[in-house]
Enzyme design. Structure first.
Site, mmCIF file in Angstrom:
data_model
loop_
_atom_site.group_PDB
_atom_site.id
_atom_site.type_symbol
_atom_site.label_atom_id
_atom_site.label_comp_id
_atom_site.label_asym_id
_atom_site.label_seq_id
_atom_site.Cartn_x
_atom_site.Cartn_y
_atom_site.Cartn_z
ATOM 1 C CE LYS A 243 -3.324 2.486 2.977
ATOM 2 N NZ LYS A 243 -4.201 2.418 4.171
ATOM 3 C CG ASP A 248 -5.622 7.667 4.991
ATOM 4 O OD1 ASP A 248 -6.545 8.353 4.487
ATOM 5 O OD2 ASP A 248 -5.819 6.583 5.576
ATOM 6 C CE LYS A 255 -6.608 8.202 8.475
ATOM 7 N NZ LYS A 255 -7.276 7.020 9.059
ATOM 8 C CG ASP A 266 -1.996 4.886 5.135
ATOM 9 O OD1 ASP A 266 -1.847 3.771 5.674
ATOM 10 O OD2 ASP A 266 -3.082 5.277 4.661
ATOM 11 C CG ASP A 325 -9.949 7.049 6.992
ATOM 12 O OD1 ASP A 325 -8.901 7.012 6.306
ATOM 13 O OD2 ASP A 325 -9.956 7.259 8.216
ATOM 14 C CD GLU A 327 -6.793 5.070 2.670
ATOM 15 O OE1 GLU A 327 -7.786 5.100 3.436
ATOM 16 O OE2 GLU A 327 -5.644 4.805 3.064
ATOM 17 N NE ARG A 329 -10.942 -1.480 3.553
ATOM 18 C CZ ARG A 329 -11.507 -1.809 4.712
ATOM 19 N NH1 ARG A 329 -12.702 -2.382 4.718
ATOM 20 N NH2 ARG A 329 -10.882 -1.595 5.856
HETATM 21 N N1 BES Z 1 -4.348 3.988 7.083
HETATM 22 C C1 BES Z 1 -5.511 3.708 7.842
HETATM 23 C C2 BES Z 1 -5.309 2.612 8.887
HETATM 24 C C3 BES Z 1 -4.401 2.915 10.059
HETATM 25 C C4 BES Z 1 -4.921 3.438 11.226
HETATM 26 C C5 BES Z 1 -3.072 2.568 10.022
HETATM 27 C C6 BES Z 1 -4.097 3.653 12.315
HETATM 28 C C7 BES Z 1 -2.258 2.781 11.107
HETATM 29 C C8 BES Z 1 -2.766 3.329 12.257
HETATM 30 C C9 BES Z 1 -6.638 3.244 6.911
HETATM 31 O O1 BES Z 1 -6.643 3.793 5.648
HETATM 32 C C10 BES Z 1 -7.920 3.614 7.570
HETATM 33 O O2 BES Z 1 -8.169 4.768 7.692
HETATM 34 N N2 BES Z 1 -8.695 2.625 7.964
HETATM 35 C C11 BES Z 1 -9.928 2.850 8.606
HETATM 36 C C12 BES Z 1 -10.890 1.812 8.105
HETATM 37 C C13 BES Z 1 -12.320 2.058 8.507
HETATM 38 C C14 BES Z 1 -12.856 3.299 7.852
HETATM 39 C C15 BES Z 1 -13.133 0.845 8.121
HETATM 40 C C16 BES Z 1 -9.722 2.733 10.116
HETATM 41 O O3 BES Z 1 -8.915 1.915 10.556
HETATM 42 O O4 BES Z 1 -10.357 3.497 10.822
HETATM 43 ZN ZN ZN Z 2 -4.886 4.472 4.913
HETATM 44 MN MN MN Z 3 -7.759 5.573 5.532
#
Ligand code: BES
Ligand code: ZN
Ligand code: MN
Length: 476
Positions: A243, A248, A255, A266, A325, A327, A329
């Site tokens: 990735k 992000d 966020k 990220d 968020d 993104e 996947r």
């Molecule tokens: N890059 C984040 C995941 C992340 C969070 C990595 C904290 C490292 C530390 C990812 O893109 C994300 O935002 N995921 C969301 C998914 C949710 C919207 C289903 C998350 O984890 O909140």
């Molecule tokens: Zn992310």
């Molecule tokens: Mn995200």
């Protein structure tokens, strides 16, 4: 820059001017000036007989941190494997590679943005001399470990670079620079080409910014580049997908404060697969490996993808974007589809995909998700062996329910917005896009995106799981 060297002479004959490190079974450290004018650093590690593989890595890193905080510049040490009974079963190659890796990983600091004045106030550890080493195998392993750590540290440099200095285009350029190695070719696809390939999911994530979206492709043909349509078994590559979200923000589902400022990391998955490929090429592994890094910035503007948008991925699947968020996947989906053209032997994707991975496992292991039990076993075992710890979560069919969409083929998160099993949900989404009949595993490395205090590593990126991937490619 720290250099790691060996000498066959014992520690007692070490040159004056070198600080001699003596491991003790106490729990304290102490710097002593002997009558003969030799400086000795007594470094307590607890009972030698209780030193496990896990402890051993932390001891090495702790030693480097301690010498640095004492502003010591050159050290000599003796570390016979026989001193640690619990490590006696490990091969010489593992033992010495582990020493090199962890010494160099612990020496790493990210100082690019420290001004000269601040840098000058500190002394760097310059020399680490391992005494009493005569074995050729040991020396070779030290070199191998140094190579792996060097590329892992390069991955950390990439990941630690803030979003304002590392766009997807920059990441492509840095990859080209880093991977100028024998049998490696790097190409970077731009938006025009991605549109032609119909990579609608990858492009949607990056559409909110003028920083252009890219697909970085690095190929290493250590077993010889295949020619013709049908690729013989031994030349089919392993594909590693990382990735590459250079920042992000969360997109329109922005966020909150406190969750955003580390999101330049990220692209840690992308950095890790790039670093791993560098190490494999530098080591000259006789394997074929392809690295794919779909890279974009998840930004906010009036061009951003909206919650509720329906996008079409490269494989024709329509995706309802319930949450902007989620993104990672989306960009991985198109890279998974693209990977099929290599007729891969196996595919591993590596991604800082979900905060839920941290909820599930805490901060000390990445999650491995696969329906291929062989891959699951190898990846958890090599995790233990390499220090890039991984632990399995299931990808059972039951979870597929969660990603039903009313309006499209699949949704990118669950309609109910439930948080249960969020890490697995990411894996289930990706499984939909992984080429059928190819062993595939998903590593959610969000827990290891940043180091924690107990790791005894510099704050920031860890470079994991580059070591694991090198071991995996070597043995698979
Ligand atoms: N890059 C984040 C995941 C992340 C969070 C990595 C904290 C490292 C530390 C990812 O893109 C994300 O935002 N995921 C969301 C998914 C949710 C919207 C289903 C998350 O984890 O909140
Ligand atoms: Zn992310
Ligand atoms: Mn995200």
């Amino acid at each position: 820059m720290l250099t790691l060297t060996t000498t066959h002479t014992p520690l007692s004959d070490a040159q004056p001017g070198l600080v001699r490190v003596v491991l003790t079974e106490s729990s304290t450290h102490r710097l002593v000036e002997t009558a003969a004018g030799v400086t000795e650093f007594y470094y307590g590690v607890g009972k030698f007989e209780e030193v496990t593989m896990r402890r051993f890595r932390i001891i090495l890193r702790g030693l480097i941190q301690a010498t640095k905080s004492h502003q010591i510049e050159r050290i000599a040490i003796e570390l016979p494997q026989s001193r640690f009974p619990k490590l006696a079963d490990q091969v010489t190659g593992w033992y010495y590679a582990t020493i090199a890796e962890n010494v160099l990983l612990a020496d790493y600091e990210y100082t690019r943005y420290k001004t000269k004045k601040q840098k000058r106030e500190k002394k760097d550890l310059k020399e680490f001399i391992l005494c009493g080493v005569t074995d050729r195998e040991a020396k070779a392993a030290l070199t191998r470990g140094s190579t792996v750590a060097t590329y892992m540290n390069a991955a950390r440099d990439l990941a630690n670079t803030p979003g304002n200095d590392l766009s997807p285009t920059d990441l492509g350029n840095e990859t080209k620079k880093l991977l100028k190695l024998k049998n490696v070719t790097v190409s970077v696809l731009g938006e025009k080409e991605l549109r032609k390939l119909k990579m609608g999911a990858l492009l949607a994530v990056g559409q909110g910014t003028k920083s252009e979206t890219r697909l970085i492709i690095a190929e290493y043909w250590g077993a010889g580049k295949p020619s013709g349509k049908h690729i013989p078994e031994e030349k089919r590559p392993i594909v590693l997908i990382g990735k590459g979200i250079t920042f992000d923000s969360g997109g329109l589902n922005v966020k909150p404060t406190g969750s955003m400022h580390h999101m330049h990391l990220d692209m840690a998955g992308g950095a890790a697969v790039i670093g791993a490929l560098g190490a494999m090429a530098a080591l000259g592994l006789k394997k074929n490996v392809v690295v794919l890094v779909p890279t974009a910035e998840n930004a906010i503007s009036d061009d951003s993808m909206r919650a509720g948008d329906i996008i079409t991925a490269m494989n024709g699947t329509t995706i309802e974007v319930l949450h902007t968020d989620a993104e990672g996947r989306l960009v991985l989906a198109d890279a998974l589809t693209y990977s099929a053209r290599y007729q891969p032997r196996a595919i591993i994707d590596v991604a800082t995909l979900t905060g839920a991975a941290l909820v599930a496992l805490g901060e000390y292991a990445s999650a491995v998700m696969t329906t291929d039990l062989t891959l699951q076993t190898i990846l958890t075992k090599l995790g233990e062996q390499s220090g890039d710890y991984t632990w399995p979560l299931p990808l059972w069919d039951e979870y597929k329910q969660n990603l039903k969409s009313n309006r499209a083929d699949i949704a990118n998160i669950t309609q109910s917005f439930s948080k249960w099993g969020g890490c697995i949900e990411g894996g289930i989404f990706l499984a939909h896009f992984a080429p059928k009949d190819v062993p595939w595993a998903h590593l959610d490395i969000a827990p290891r995106m940043e180091s924690v205090g107990a790791d005894k590593l510099a704050k920031g990126a860890t470079g994991e799981p580059a070591r694991l991937l090198v071991h995996f490619v070597e043995s698979y």
